[in-house]
Design a protein around this motif. Structure first.
Motif, short mmCIF file in Angstrom:
data_model
loop_
_atom_site.label_atom_id
_atom_site.label_comp_id
_atom_site.label_asym_id
_atom_site.label_seq_id
_atom_site.Cartn_x
_atom_site.Cartn_y
_atom_site.Cartn_z
N VAL A 174 -19.75 90.38 -33.29
CA VAL A 174 -18.54 90.76 -33.73
C VAL A 174 -18.80 92.43 -34.21
O VAL A 174 -17.81 93.20 -33.98
CB VAL A 174 -18.35 90.22 -35.32
N GLU A 175 -20.20 92.83 -34.76
CA GLU A 175 -20.33 94.13 -34.99
C GLU A 175 -20.43 95.01 -33.57
O GLU A 175 -19.69 96.05 -33.61
CB GLU A 175 -21.81 94.30 -35.34
N LYS A 176 -20.50 94.52 -32.47
CA LYS A 176 -21.00 95.39 -31.21
C LYS A 176 -19.71 95.52 -30.50
O LYS A 176 -19.46 96.40 -29.73
CB LYS A 176 -22.01 94.83 -30.40
N VAL A 177 -18.71 94.30 -30.55
CA VAL A 177 -17.39 94.66 -29.89
C VAL A 177 -16.55 95.50 -30.37
O VAL A 177 -16.59 95.92 -31.65
CB VAL A 177 -16.51 93.42 -29.57
N THR A 178 -15.54 96.40 -29.82
CA THR A 178 -14.56 97.42 -30.18
C THR A 178 -13.64 96.72 -30.79
O THR A 178 -12.92 96.99 -32.04
CB THR A 178 -14.24 98.16 -28.91
N TYR A 179 -13.14 95.86 -30.34
CA TYR A 179 -11.91 95.12 -30.69
C TYR A 179 -12.07 93.32 -30.55
O TYR A 179 -12.51 92.94 -29.51
CB TYR A 179 -10.64 95.21 -29.93
N LEU A 180 -11.84 92.57 -31.52
CA LEU A 180 -11.83 91.38 -31.44
C LEU A 180 -10.34 90.78 -31.92
O LEU A 180 -9.89 91.02 -32.85
CB LEU A 180 -12.70 90.70 -32.82
N THR A 181 -9.78 89.77 -31.06
CA THR A 181 -8.37 89.28 -31.32
C THR A 181 -8.21 87.96 -31.39
O THR A 181 -7.45 87.25 -30.46
CB THR A 181 -7.52 90.04 -29.91
N PRO A 182 -8.91 87.27 -32.37
CA PRO A 182 -8.53 85.96 -32.77
C PRO A 182 -7.18 85.46 -33.17
O PRO A 182 -6.48 86.52 -33.65
CB PRO A 182 -9.57 85.72 -33.51
N ASN A 183 -6.78 84.14 -33.01
CA ASN A 183 -5.58 83.91 -33.63
C ASN A 183 -6.21 83.27 -35.14
O ASN A 183 -7.32 83.29 -35.17
CB ASN A 183 -4.79 82.89 -32.64
N GLU A 184 -5.32 82.49 -35.78
CA GLU A 184 -5.64 82.38 -37.26
C GLU A 184 -6.77 81.27 -37.27
O GLU A 184 -7.73 81.29 -37.77
CB GLU A 184 -4.57 81.99 -37.96
N HIS A 185 -6.73 80.38 -36.18
CA HIS A 185 -7.50 79.16 -36.11
C HIS A 185 -8.78 79.65 -35.69
O HIS A 185 -10.06 79.32 -36.08
CB HIS A 185 -6.97 78.36 -35.29
N GLU A 186 -8.87 80.52 -34.70
CA GLU A 186 -10.16 81.21 -34.12
C GLU A 186 -10.99 81.81 -35.20
O GLU A 186 -12.16 82.00 -35.35
CB GLU A 186 -9.78 82.02 -33.01
N ALA A 187 -10.11 82.78 -35.97
CA ALA A 187 -10.67 83.62 -37.16
C ALA A 187 -11.44 82.79 -38.26
O ALA A 187 -12.40 83.00 -38.56
CB ALA A 187 -9.67 84.40 -37.82
#
Length: 296
Positions: A174-187
């Motif tokens: 999570v720290e190393k990626v530039t963008y993280l794009t989950p949906n609500e369930h994945e979050a």
């Protein structure tokens, strides 16, 4: 022109349509059966190519007729395929999709996608490091995703991680990626139940982007403002690939230099256009179609 790489899944989607999705143990009469090019990775690559980006696909197919067809399809859509490999004795990834009542169920058989390992990445490393951005998803082994994130992070190449299908993402990634794009369930799966969407977004400004289906997409801007771009009202034909379109469009606009708000408004418009047509890739809009909607 910015060069964007997608490392991910290349599938054939075996899609059956019916009046509704069958219950456990039930047999229904289907309306139609289609073999459609798919896979989250390939879908995102096609979405970007259709929007005019220079995209290269990295991944593996099986040594079957479907593998050849899937590569031919990517090339026809304008995606570079020089580094896609073929795995002997393995089938090309397959998704069995049932579409009914404006919804779907999906079973994925990984096939060759499951063989996208560190050895494969080491073989294409130089080509990946030459890119301006790398886009990833979870339909290849998770240890490979982590390996790529670490590699790109070391060399300063921006990474978009779409953590789908849902799986845990280690804090370090999570720290190393530039963008993280989950949906609500994945979050929820990544961050736990404790924090509200707003708290999560504030913790990762301009990194975490949470998609919320019919409620649109949200992020926290650098100044602490929570930005929610509402979904556009459209007639739903097929939601397959809407998330892939959003991710692809967002990556294209960020790579081109748009700010977060502009990139998400664009991505949201592209995703809304994609659900108005059948099939993941078939419904993906061109840059002209998105511009037309945004100019209204």
């Amino acid at each position: 022109m910015m060069k964007i790489a997608v490392v991910g899944s290349i599938n054939v989607d075996m899609t059956v349509t019916a009046e509704r999705i069958p219950k456990k143990g039930e047999t229904l009469r289907g309306d139609s059966l289609h073999y459609i090019p798919g896979g989250k990775g390939a879908n995102q690559a096609v979405a970007m190519a259709k929007l005019g980006a220079e995209v290269e696909m990295f991944g593996l197919v099986g040594d079957d007729a479907m593998g050849v067809k899937m590569i031919d399809n990517l090339k026809a859509q304008g995606v570079k395929c020089d580094h896609i490999g073929t795995v002997k004795g393995e089938s090309t990834g397959t998704a069995v999709i049932t579409v009914g009542e404006s919804d779907n169920t999906i079973i994925v058989v990984a096939g060759a996608n499951g063989k996208v390992d560190k050895n494969y990445i080491d073989g294409v490393k130089d080509a990946l490091l030459a890119q301006d951005m790398v886009v990833l998803q979870h339909e290849i082994p998770l240890e490979t995703v982590a390996y790529i994130v670490n590699l790109m992070s070391e060399h300063g190449v921006p990474v978009v991680l779409n953590p789908a299908p849902a799986a845990n993402v280690p804090a370090e990634i999570v720290e190393k990626v530039t963008y993280l794009t989950p949906n609500e369930h994945e979050a929820v799966l990544i961050f736990g139940e404790g924090a509200s969407t707003e708290e999560l977004l504030r913790k990762y400004p301009e990194k975490l982007i949470i998609t919320q289906g019919s409620r649109g997409v949200s992020t926290c801007l650098a100044d602490g403002t929570i930005l929610t771009v509402p979904a556009r009202k459209v007639e739903v034909v097929d939601t397959t690939g809407a998330g892939d379109t959003l991710n692809g469009a967002f990556a294209v606009r960020r790579a081109a230099g748009d700010d977060m708000e502009k990139a998400l408004i664009y991505a949201n418009a592209a995703a809304s256009l994609s659900i108005g047509k059948f099939g993941a890739q078939g419904g993906m809009p061109t840059a002209e179609e998105v511009e037309e909607v945004l100019n209204k």
